[in-house]
Design a protein around this motif. Structure first.
Motif: not given
Ligand code: CA2
Length: 143
Positions: A35-36, A46-51, A134-136
């Motif tokens: 993604c980076a 962007f912020d990338f998170a998981q929970s 991300m592109r979309a």
């Protein structure tokens, strides 16, 4: 500058460590690195998170400064009216994302509450779905 939240739900922290026959060998950290690279190409941040926690995901949705949300809600996809309501409340474009093709899997995975509030859904492309999403999203936000 366009800013995107990429939010991952329960058990996705296990990617690449268990059940490789279903979810592959790529880890969530590998996906974040993909993604980076895509963010650099697109000129977005962007912020990338998981929970693993539904309430924490809702708090992240409420508080994000991002213009758009890419969401792999994991199993909450199929159960969480609360996450669906949180997405509706922030009035931002949502792109639903899944690694697997949920429509080829068990019947209980074929219902998505996220689809009700998402402008698009990508599934079945594995980790490659993340940069595509991300592109979309970048294109959708530029419209
Ligand atoms: O295909 C997807 O991306 C899913 O959102 C993944 C969820 C599943 O509940 C959805 O139906 C479809 C599960 C993520 C669990 O990830 C694991 C990874 C490695 C080992 C165990 C679970």
């Amino acid at each position: 500058m366009t800013h995107i939240l990429i939010l991952n739900g329960p058990n996705l922290n296990l990617l690449g460590t268990r059940q490789p026959e279903t979810y592959g060998t790529i880890t969530l950290a590998d996906i974040e690195a993909m993604c980076a690279r895509e963010a650099d190409k697109l000129g977005v941040t962007f912020d990338f998170a998981q929970s693993n926690h539904e309430g924490e995901m809702i708090d992240l949705i409420h508080s994000t400064a991002a213009q758009g949300i890419i969401l792999n809600a994991g199993a909450y996809t199929h159960t969480s009216i609360a996450i669906m309501d949180a997405l509706s409340s922030v009035n931002k474009p949502v792109l639903e994302l899944h690694l697997s093709n949920i429509h080829q899997r068990e019947r209980f995975r074929q219902r998505s509450y996220i689809s009700k509030v998402a402008f698009a859904m990508i599934c079945g492309l594995g980790a490659s779905g993340y940069p595509l999403a991300m592109r979309a999203m970048a294109e959708h936000l530029a419209l």
